[in-house]
Every structure is written in C-alpha cells, then in structure tokens.
Write a protein that holds these residues in place. Structure first.
Motif, PDB file in Angstrom:
ATOM      1  N   ASP A  99       0.830  -1.201   0.000  1.00 48.68           N
ATOM      2  CA  ASP A  99       0.000   0.000   0.000  1.00 48.68           C
ATOM      3  C   ASP A  99       0.869   1.257   0.000  1.00 48.68           C
ATOM      4  O   ASP A  99       0.572   2.233  -0.704  1.00 48.68           O
ATOM      5  CB  ASP A  99      -0.913  -0.008   1.226  1.00 48.68           C
ATOM      6  CG  ASP A  99      -1.954   1.101   1.183  1.00 48.68           C
ATOM      7  OD1 ASP A  99      -2.836   1.046   0.316  1.00 48.68           O
ATOM      8  OD2 ASP A  99      -1.868   2.036   2.006  1.00 48.68           O
ATOM      9  N   GLU A 100       1.964   1.229   0.761  1.00 49.77           N
ATOM     10  CA  GLU A 100       2.888   2.363   0.781  1.00 49.77           C
ATOM     11  C   GLU A 100       3.494   2.592  -0.603  1.00 49.77           C
ATOM     12  O   GLU A 100       3.579   3.732  -1.080  1.00 49.77           O
ATOM     13  CB  GLU A 100       3.983   2.097   1.814  1.00 49.77           C
ATOM     14  CG  GLU A 100       4.991   3.219   1.963  1.00 49.77           C
ATOM     15  CD  GLU A 100       6.081   2.910   2.977  1.00 49.77           C
ATOM     16  OE1 GLU A 100       6.976   3.768   3.152  1.00 49.77           O
ATOM     17  OE2 GLU A 100       6.055   1.816   3.578  1.00 49.77           O
TER      18      GLU A 100
ATOM     19  N   TYR B 198       2.247   1.677  -3.490  1.00 54.87           N
ATOM     20  CA  TYR B 198       1.168   2.129  -4.377  1.00 54.87           C
ATOM     21  C   TYR B 198       1.006   3.642  -4.275  1.00 54.87           C
ATOM     22  O   TYR B 198       0.889   4.340  -5.280  1.00 54.87           O
ATOM     23  CB  TYR B 198      -0.123   1.414  -3.993  1.00 54.87           C
ATOM     24  CG  TYR B 198      -1.371   1.912  -4.698  1.00 54.87           C
ATOM     25  CD1 TYR B 198      -1.696   1.481  -5.978  1.00 54.87           C
ATOM     26  CD2 TYR B 198      -2.232   2.811  -4.060  1.00 54.87           C
ATOM     27  CE1 TYR B 198      -2.840   1.929  -6.619  1.00 54.87           C
ATOM     28  CE2 TYR B 198      -3.376   3.269  -4.703  1.00 54.87           C
ATOM     29  CZ  TYR B 198      -3.680   2.826  -5.974  1.00 54.87           C
ATOM     30  OH  TYR B 198      -4.816   3.282  -6.602  1.00 54.87           O
ATOM     31  N   ARG B 199       1.027   4.152  -3.066  1.00 55.57           N
ATOM     32  CA  ARG B 199       0.812   5.591  -2.865  1.00 55.57           C
ATOM     33  C   ARG B 199       2.034   6.404  -3.282  1.00 55.57           C
ATOM     34  O   ARG B 199       1.907   7.467  -3.887  1.00 55.57           O
ATOM     35  CB  ARG B 199       0.415   5.852  -1.407  1.00 55.57           C
ATOM     36  CG  ARG B 199      -0.882   5.140  -1.056  1.00 55.57           C
ATOM     37  CD  ARG B 199      -1.384   5.406   0.350  1.00 55.57           C
ATOM     38  NE  ARG B 199      -2.502   4.522   0.640  1.00 55.57           N
ATOM     39  CZ  ARG B 199      -3.725   4.653   0.137  1.00 55.57           C
ATOM     40  NH1 ARG B 199      -3.977   5.648  -0.694  1.00 55.57           N
ATOM     41  NH2 ARG B 199      -4.682   3.799   0.437  1.00 55.57           N
TER      42      ARG B 199
ATOM     43  N   ASP C 207       0.918  -1.639  -8.591  1.00 58.67           N
ATOM     44  CA  ASP C 207      -0.439  -2.089  -8.278  1.00 58.67           C
ATOM     45  C   ASP C 207      -0.485  -3.616  -8.285  1.00 58.67           C
ATOM     46  O   ASP C 207      -0.520  -4.238  -9.345  1.00 58.67           O
ATOM     47  CB  ASP C 207      -1.425  -1.520  -9.299  1.00 58.67           C
ATOM     48  CG  ASP C 207      -2.875  -1.759  -8.908  1.00 58.67           C
ATOM     49  OD1 ASP C 207      -3.136  -2.731  -8.172  1.00 58.67           O
ATOM     50  OD2 ASP C 207      -3.740  -0.980  -9.333  1.00 58.67           O
TER      51      ASP C 207
ATOM     52  N   TRP D 284      -5.908  -1.432  -6.805  1.00 56.58           N
ATOM     53  CA  TRP D 284      -5.486  -1.734  -5.438  1.00 56.58           C
ATOM     54  C   TRP D 284      -6.315  -0.946  -4.427  1.00 56.58           C
ATOM     55  O   TRP D 284      -6.566  -1.431  -3.326  1.00 56.58           O
ATOM     56  CB  TRP D 284      -4.004  -1.409  -5.278  1.00 56.58           C
ATOM     57  CG  TRP D 284      -3.491  -1.524  -3.871  1.00 56.58           C
ATOM     58  CD1 TRP D 284      -3.266  -0.513  -2.999  1.00 56.58           C
ATOM     59  CD2 TRP D 284      -3.156  -2.734  -3.182  1.00 56.58           C
ATOM     60  NE1 TRP D 284      -2.797  -0.997  -1.798  1.00 56.58           N
ATOM     61  CE2 TRP D 284      -2.718  -2.367  -1.891  1.00 56.58           C
ATOM     62  CE3 TRP D 284      -3.167  -4.086  -3.527  1.00 56.58           C
ATOM     63  CZ2 TRP D 284      -2.302  -3.296  -0.944  1.00 56.58           C
ATOM     64  CZ3 TRP D 284      -2.762  -5.019  -2.584  1.00 56.58           C
ATOM     65  CH2 TRP D 284      -2.334  -4.620  -1.309  1.00 56.58           C
ATOM     66  N   ASP D 285      -6.756   0.250  -4.802  1.00 53.02           N
ATOM     67  CA  ASP D 285      -7.539   1.073  -3.877  1.00 53.02           C
ATOM     68  C   ASP D 285      -8.912   0.456  -3.588  1.00 53.02           C
ATOM     69  O   ASP D 285      -9.596   0.888  -2.660  1.00 53.02           O
ATOM     70  CB  ASP D 285      -7.709   2.490  -4.427  1.00 53.02           C
ATOM     71  CG  ASP D 285      -8.343   2.544  -5.808  1.00 53.02           C
ATOM     72  OD1 ASP D 285      -8.272   1.515  -6.526  1.00 53.02           O
ATOM     73  OD2 ASP D 285      -8.901   3.580  -6.168  1.00 53.02           O
TER      74      ASP D 285
END
Length: 290
Positions: A96-97, A99-100, A107, A132-133
């Motif tokens: 997640d980190e 991805y951001r 993703d 992913w979101d």
C-alpha cells in the motif's frame, strides 16, 4: 514463467579466525535453486542454517502463485482471506505504501491483466478488475472485489531479502550479502554488476549497509508485451531501472513502478521515498543516474 536463477547468500559472523568455518545449505525456494553459505563458529552457523529453510518455506506458503495451497492463491480463489499471517499483513502494508508513493503505478491487483496477456485472452474484463484502492484489508480480513486477484511478484522477493537480513543479524552475523533476486548488504562494500537484457554488462555499483533492486521490462515477454505491465496501459520508458534504498522491499516495488516514470517523476520519487540512488538504462544502452 518459472525463474531459473541460482540464488546465493553468504554471511560472516563475528569470531576469532581460528574458529571460522563454512557451512552450506542448498535447496529449492521462491521458484529457484537457493544456496546459503555462512562463515563462522559452527554453533552460530548451524542455528542460522536451521532457520533459513523454514523462513523460505513460510514465504512460499504465503506468497507463491505456483503453490495451489498458498495463502495468496487461497485469497485469489475465494476472494477473501481470514486472519492473514504476520508476513501477509506486513507485505499488504508495504504494498500500500509503494502504491501511494508511485501514484498507483505499483499495483498488485495487476494479476488478472498479467494472466490475460500470458494466456492470450481478451484483456477488457481483466483491465476492469484492476484497482489496489478497491482492495479491503485489516489484521482480521483481506477482501477482494469481483474478478480481482493479487500478485506480489514485484515486491515479495525484496521483502524476503529484508527478512533474511534481519534473521542473520539476529543470529549474530556482522557482514552479509543477501541475494534473493534483489540484494541487501550488511557491512560491505560489495561490488555488484549493472546488467541489461539488451545491452549486457554496463558497469558496477558498490553496496554498503543498504539494498538494491532492479527491474528490466524486456527480460521476459507476454506475447507482444513486456512482462511489467502498467495498470492503466502505460508503456515502459526505460530498459532497466535500479533503485538503491535502505529497504529491499521498497526498492523492489518502486523499481517496478519506476520503469514507467519520466525523469521529473523519478526525481520527486527519490525525495518522497528517501531513496539513495536511481540508475536508468534507456533503449540505446545509455546510463543516467539520479
């Protein structure tokens, strides 16, 4: 699609020279042959070598797409995974980190699109499943949306490299180069080569107390496409990208995303992700360092 690398790990423990000896374990893990050689007192090397295969098996049982009973395959098949283990929980957070930090270019939900290209299927429905979101996760549950599936091939080897480095440090290793597809160093310096699938050996980098990960889109193809796919149809800008950072996990994930970024975006990424160095190889074999 199987990896055929011969992966190696070497470490030296603090000890008097007269007590030094080498012990080796060899086996299969993470889709490749693995050889681990530790130098030091037998008491230390044997204890560490006993932990190494258990650690690698845990990674296979959690993240392998080739093992039908892995936690990841169960998640992809059922659409949810209850009570994920500590490895899965940690890697979900690191993914997640990444991805951001990459504005969505890294993703892990790319797996349906990857499979569609690999098997020559229509990609429209696979593209619609990405995001992913849209994945929901907590310490108690991971839940995918309809038709979603995950892959951690762009981050799990870096994660295994970091965990292996921690394991060796726990057992008393002072100097080590961990190579599980990505590299992490304790001590050093270690001299590593820069390789590109089109242009071969292009130079070297010294690694000391850090990690390096490399992505080369052209190292493997999916039909007419490179094996690293952009989640929104992006095409790679670079033949090879190497990222140096403290964490092999983040270097692995961000090098995957970085193949789609222009120089300005990479300069920003270096600052926001606190990276040490980014090495770029373009289609003509020219090297640029940020």
């Amino acid at each position: 699609m199987k990896r055929r690398r011969f992966l190696t790990l070497a470490a030296a423990f603090a000890c008097a020279p007269t007590l030094t000896r080498a012990d080796t374990w060899s086996g299969q893990a993470l889709g490749a042959s693995v050889s681990v050689t530790l130098h030091g007192p037998r008491k230390l090397t044997q204890k560490a070598l006993a932990d190494v295969p258990r650690l690698l098996v845990n990674f296979e049982e959690t993240f392998s797409l080739f093992r039908p009973t892995s936690h990841l395959n169960r998640l992809n098949m059922m659409g949810r995974l209850r009570d994920p283990n500590a490895l899965m929980r940690t890697l979900m957070a690191r993914a997640d980190e990444a991805y951001r930090l990459s504005n969505g270019l890294f993703d892990p939900s790319i797996q349906p699109l990857w499979e569609a290209h690999a098997k020559g299927r229509d990609t429209a429905s696979a593209q619609a499943a990405l995001g992913w979101d849209r994945v929901r996760y907590s310490d108690r549950m991971i839940e995918l949306q309809t038709s979603q599936a995950l892959t951690f091939n762009g981050i799990a080897q870096g994660f295994a490299t970091d965990v292996m480095r921690l394991l060796l440090r726990k057992h008393g290793a002072e100097t080590a180069l961990v190579d599980i597809g990505e590299q992490a160093a304790m001590g050093g310096p270690f001299t590593l080569g820069i390789e590109d699938p089109m242009h071969g050996h292009l130079g070297t980098r010294e690694l000391r107390n850090g990690a390096i990960a490399t992505s080369s889109p052209g190292a493997m193809t999916l039909g007419d496409h490179d094996h690293i796919l952009g989640p929104n149809g992006e095409t790679p800008r670079w033949s090879t990208v190497s990222i140096e950072a403290q964490s092999a996990t983040m270097a692995d994930a961000l090098s995957t995303a970085a193949v789609f970024m222009d120089v300005d975006a990479l300069k920003k990424l270096k600052v926001t992700a606190q990276l040490k160095r980014i090495t770029l190889v373009d289609a003509d074999g020219n090297i640029q360092t940020i």
